[in-house]
Design an enzyme around this catalytic site. Structure first.
Site, PDB file in Angstrom:
ATOM      1  N   THR A 143     -11.172   3.086   4.170  1.00 22.02           N
ATOM      2  CA  THR A 143     -10.107   3.831   4.817  1.00 22.02           C
ATOM      3  C   THR A 143     -10.729   4.967   5.623  1.00 22.02           C
ATOM      4  O   THR A 143     -11.929   5.242   5.531  1.00 22.02           O
ATOM      5  CB  THR A 143      -9.126   4.417   3.790  1.00 22.02           C
ATOM      6  N   GLU A 144      -9.895   5.660   6.399  1.00 25.27           N
ATOM      7  CA  GLU A 144     -10.385   6.809   7.166  1.00 25.27           C
ATOM      8  C   GLU A 144     -10.938   7.877   6.225  1.00 25.27           C
ATOM      9  O   GLU A 144     -12.017   8.437   6.453  1.00 25.27           O
ATOM     10  CB  GLU A 144      -9.256   7.402   8.012  1.00 25.27           C
ATOM     11  N   TYR A 145     -10.200   8.169   5.154  1.00 23.38           N
ATOM     12  CA  TYR A 145     -10.661   9.164   4.187  1.00 23.38           C
ATOM     13  C   TYR A 145     -11.934   8.710   3.490  1.00 23.38           C
ATOM     14  O   TYR A 145     -12.820   9.517   3.197  1.00 23.38           O
ATOM     15  CB  TYR A 145      -9.569   9.416   3.142  1.00 23.38           C
ATOM     16  N   GLU A 146     -12.032   7.433   3.205  1.00 22.42           N
ATOM     17  CA  GLU A 146     -13.212   6.906   2.522  1.00 22.42           C
ATOM     18  C   GLU A 146     -14.477   7.161   3.336  1.00 22.42           C
ATOM     19  O   GLU A 146     -15.504   7.596   2.799  1.00 22.42           O
ATOM     20  CB  GLU A 146     -13.032   5.417   2.253  1.00 22.42           C
ATOM     21  N   LYS A 195      -3.336  20.811  -9.752  1.00 18.24           N
ATOM     22  CA  LYS A 195      -2.779  21.718 -10.752  1.00 18.24           C
ATOM     23  C   LYS A 195      -2.066  20.931 -11.856  1.00 18.24           C
ATOM     24  O   LYS A 195      -1.341  19.971 -11.580  1.00 18.24           O
ATOM     25  CB  LYS A 195      -1.802  22.688 -10.089  1.00 18.24           C
ATOM     26  N   ASP A 240     -12.150   9.657  -4.196  1.00 15.97           N
ATOM     27  CA  ASP A 240     -13.424  10.357  -4.300  1.00 15.97           C
ATOM     28  C   ASP A 240     -13.300  11.504  -5.293  1.00 15.97           C
ATOM     29  O   ASP A 240     -14.279  12.207  -5.552  1.00 15.97           O
ATOM     30  CB  ASP A 240     -13.851  10.903  -2.934  1.00 15.97           C
ATOM     31  N   GLU A 242       5.160   4.834   3.472  1.00 17.09           N
ATOM     32  CA  GLU A 242       4.699   6.152   3.936  1.00 17.09           C
ATOM     33  C   GLU A 242       5.903   7.080   4.044  1.00 17.09           C
ATOM     34  O   GLU A 242       6.970   6.672   4.508  1.00 17.09           O
ATOM     35  CB  GLU A 242       4.002   6.014   5.286  1.00 17.09           C
ATOM     36  N   ASP A 288      -3.064  11.834  -2.942  1.00 18.50           N
ATOM     37  CA  ASP A 288      -3.129  13.272  -3.163  1.00 18.50           C
ATOM     38  C   ASP A 288      -3.445  13.528  -4.636  1.00 18.50           C
ATOM     39  O   ASP A 288      -2.732  13.048  -5.520  1.00 18.50           O
ATOM     40  CB  ASP A 288      -1.780  13.894  -2.803  1.00 18.50           C
ATOM     41  N   GLU A 332       0.863  -1.182   0.000  1.00 18.87           N
ATOM     42  CA  GLU A 332       0.000   0.000   0.000  1.00 18.87           C
ATOM     43  C   GLU A 332       0.897   1.228   0.000  1.00 18.87           C
ATOM     44  O   GLU A 332       1.756   1.390   0.874  1.00 18.87           O
ATOM     45  CB  GLU A 332      -0.920   0.043   1.220  1.00 18.87           C
TER      46      GLU A 332
END
Length: 210
Positions: free
Chosen positions: A190-193, A121, A153, A68, A117, A43
């Site tokens: 995931t947390e963001y999901e 731009k 997303d 990470e 991320d 991952e």
């Protein structure tokens, strides 16, 4: 995911060298970091670790590597790995641009990109983890029958990823435009999901192979 800088972060990570590789000690020998030799899944960008930890719990016959770059984020992931007493997860403090230096050819069976991320731009598109420059690196380290799984997303990033992978000649095994409309049981959020879904955003997912 950015967190407040912790001056003691590197000391903490180095004290847990049995879980996290901070100086590429296992570059070229990632299997040597694990107690047993098993397929390698990677991952890129662990977030707080909920995805990779749940994957490791569900699939003890697979070795998971979390990449990470933020040492402050890794602290919490290390703590969770310790709490769960999982020996099929290892973490690596590493820039994703150096994957080819860390892993050997055809060493990785699967790569997960979760809510990367978007770098919105245009001048930053080479930093997107689905840009052809990164795809070339994935291809070199990936087992020939392996694949990339990508969730986001961000519709613009998803469309960019579809174009980028298609132009690179990848084959799409799955393209889902609203993952949570009929969420498959194997999906691990995931947390963001959870955060983005609660805001009403659609979740996109694809699987593609080289």
């Amino acid at each position: 995911m950015r967190m407040r800088n912790k001056p003691w972060a590197m000391d903490f990570l180095n004290e847990h060298g049995h879980i996290v590789d901070t100086d590429s000690s296992y570059a070229g020998n990632i299997q040597g970091f694990f107690p047993s030799k098993q397929p390698i899944h990677v991952e890129i960008g662990t977030g707080m670790g909920s995805f990779i930890i749940e994957m490791a719990k569900r699939n003890p016959g697979i070795n998971y590597v979390g990449i990470e770059l933020d040492k402050n984020v890794l602290i919490r992931v290390v703590e969770k790995v310790k709490e769960q007493e999982l020996d099929n997860i290892k973490l690596v403090l590493l820039d994703a641009r150096k994957l080819e230096e860390y892993f050997g050819e055809e060493e990785v069976e699967r790569i997960y990109l979760n809510f990367s991320d978007p770098w919105p731009k245009n001048r930053h598109e080479k930093r997107r983890l689905t840009h052809e420059g990164f795809l070339e690196g994935y291809r070199k380290i990936m087992y020939r029958e392996g694949h990339v799984e990508f969730k986001t997303d961000n519709r613009s990033l998803f469309e960019f990823s579809l174009r980028s992978m298609n132009n690179y000649g990848m084959a799409f095994e799955e393209v889902i435009l609203d993952l949570h409309a009929d969420e498959p049981p194997e999906n691990i959020r995931t947390e963001y999901e959870n955060k983005f879904s609660a805001q009403g955003n659609k979740i996109y997912r694809l699987k593609a192979s080289f």
